[in-house]
Design an enzyme around this catalytic site. Structure first.
Site, mmCIF file in Angstrom:
data_model
loop_
_atom_site.group_PDB
_atom_site.id
_atom_site.type_symbol
_atom_site.label_atom_id
_atom_site.label_comp_id
_atom_site.label_asym_id
_atom_site.label_seq_id
_atom_site.Cartn_x
_atom_site.Cartn_y
_atom_site.Cartn_z
ATOM 1 N N THR A 69 -3.810 4.639 -1.705
ATOM 2 C CA THR A 69 -4.948 5.128 -0.701
ATOM 3 C C THR A 69 -5.625 6.424 -1.337
ATOM 4 O OG1 THR A 69 -3.390 6.712 0.097
ATOM 5 C CG2 THR A 69 -3.556 4.321 1.121
ATOM 6 N N GLU B 25 0.808 -1.137 -0.197
ATOM 7 C CA GLU B 25 -0.041 0.051 -0.022
ATOM 8 C C GLU B 25 0.970 1.212 -0.018
ATOM 9 O OE1 GLU B 25 -3.360 0.816 2.640
ATOM 10 O OE2 GLU B 25 -1.994 2.131 3.471
#
Length: 288
Positions: A50, A16
């Site tokens: 994100t 991520e």
């Protein structure tokens, strides 16, 4: 490519990253894209991005980064899709933009509650968003889950019941919130299996970078800190390098145990730190 297909060759390793903030300096941007070079070279199955920080550019910054990662590195991307940030009118347009960018996967989330504590809009639950995305196009939909129980759920049983609704709505794989106690994860897997949920579940692992960051994330997400972990943070709190090294060792220990138990995959919350991520991946490369 739909990343759920990667689980045919388990375990799946993915990362991520956070998009740069709007108005970031040239030096900060250079550091970020240099970090991406390192992360992409570690050959993850995919990189999740994100939801971009900063006003109306939220949608665009995430989309731009997904497009860049796919085009520049040939790595599949998974944009975070927080339902509370969309309306019934804006969601289809954004999904169309993702499709035109070649993005086939999304991480469908409810999103953070507003300051009022009350959700708003048509996607007040992640399952509402999953249903809408499923109806809008041919996306592989990933969902979130919580080994330490969602902080708003009264019990594990209730949390798993909601998770089952999300999977029934069209979620094909899951990523856990960060956790620091593997036994909690295994207990969660038992509850999930008993509920009849049979989709791949990646364990979300966040290596320690600073004590403050982990404590803040743990509080926000309702994650318990094991005594061993808390003791480590206290002992090395005044030595940033030692804390980082101890955190890497703790994360590697977690991952080795998870891999030996046959976990479907590991999702590393990199915090855009290529040094830590590279050290962890080097430590486990022969185990995958």
């Amino acid at each position: 490519m739909k990343v759920v297909d990667c689980f045919k060759d388990r375990p799946v390793i993915s990362f991520e990253v956070f998009p740069p903030r709007p108005g970031a300096s040239e030096a900060a941007l250079n550091r970020f894209y240099s970090s991406l070079d390192v992360l992409a070279d570690l050959d993850p199955a995919y990189i999740s991005v994100t939801y971009g920080a900063g006003g109306s550019d939220n949608h665009a910054s995430t989309l731009r980064l997904c497009r860049y990662i796919k085009a520049h590195y040939g790595v599949e991307t998974v944009p975070h899709l927080p339902g509370l940030e969309f309306t019934a009118e804006t969601l289809p347009d954004y999904l169309d933009a993702l499709t035109h960018a070649g993005v086939e996967n999304v991480l469908a989330l409810r999103g953070d509650l507003p300051a009022t504590g009350q959700p708003h809009g048509p996607f007040q639950h992640a399952s509402d968003l999953v249903t809408a995305v499923k109806a809008a196009g041919d996306f592989n939909i990933i969902g979130a889950c919580y080994p330490d129980v969602h902080p708003e759920a009264p019990s594990l049983a209730v949390d798993v019941a909601h998770l089952k609704e999300k999977v029934a709505a069209g979620t094909s794989q899951l990523i856990t919130q960060l956790f620091f106690e593997n036994d909690h994860f295994y207990h969660f897997l038992d509850a999930v299996a008993e509920a009849g949920i049979a989709v791949p579940i990646q364990a979300g692992i966040m290596p320690v970078i600073t004590a403050h960051m982990v404590e803040r994330m743990a509080t926000m997400c309702g994650v318990g800190l094991p005594q061993k972990f808390a003791k480590m943070m206290r002992h090395y709190a005044d030595n940033k390098v030692a804390l980082r090294d101890a955190g890497v060792a703790y994360a590697v220990d977690q991952i080795v145990d998870l891999l030996s138990e046959g976990v479907d995959g590991i999702h590393l919350y990199t915090m855009d730190n290529p040094i830590v991520t590279k050290r962890i991946c080097s430590a486990i490369k022969t185990l995958i």
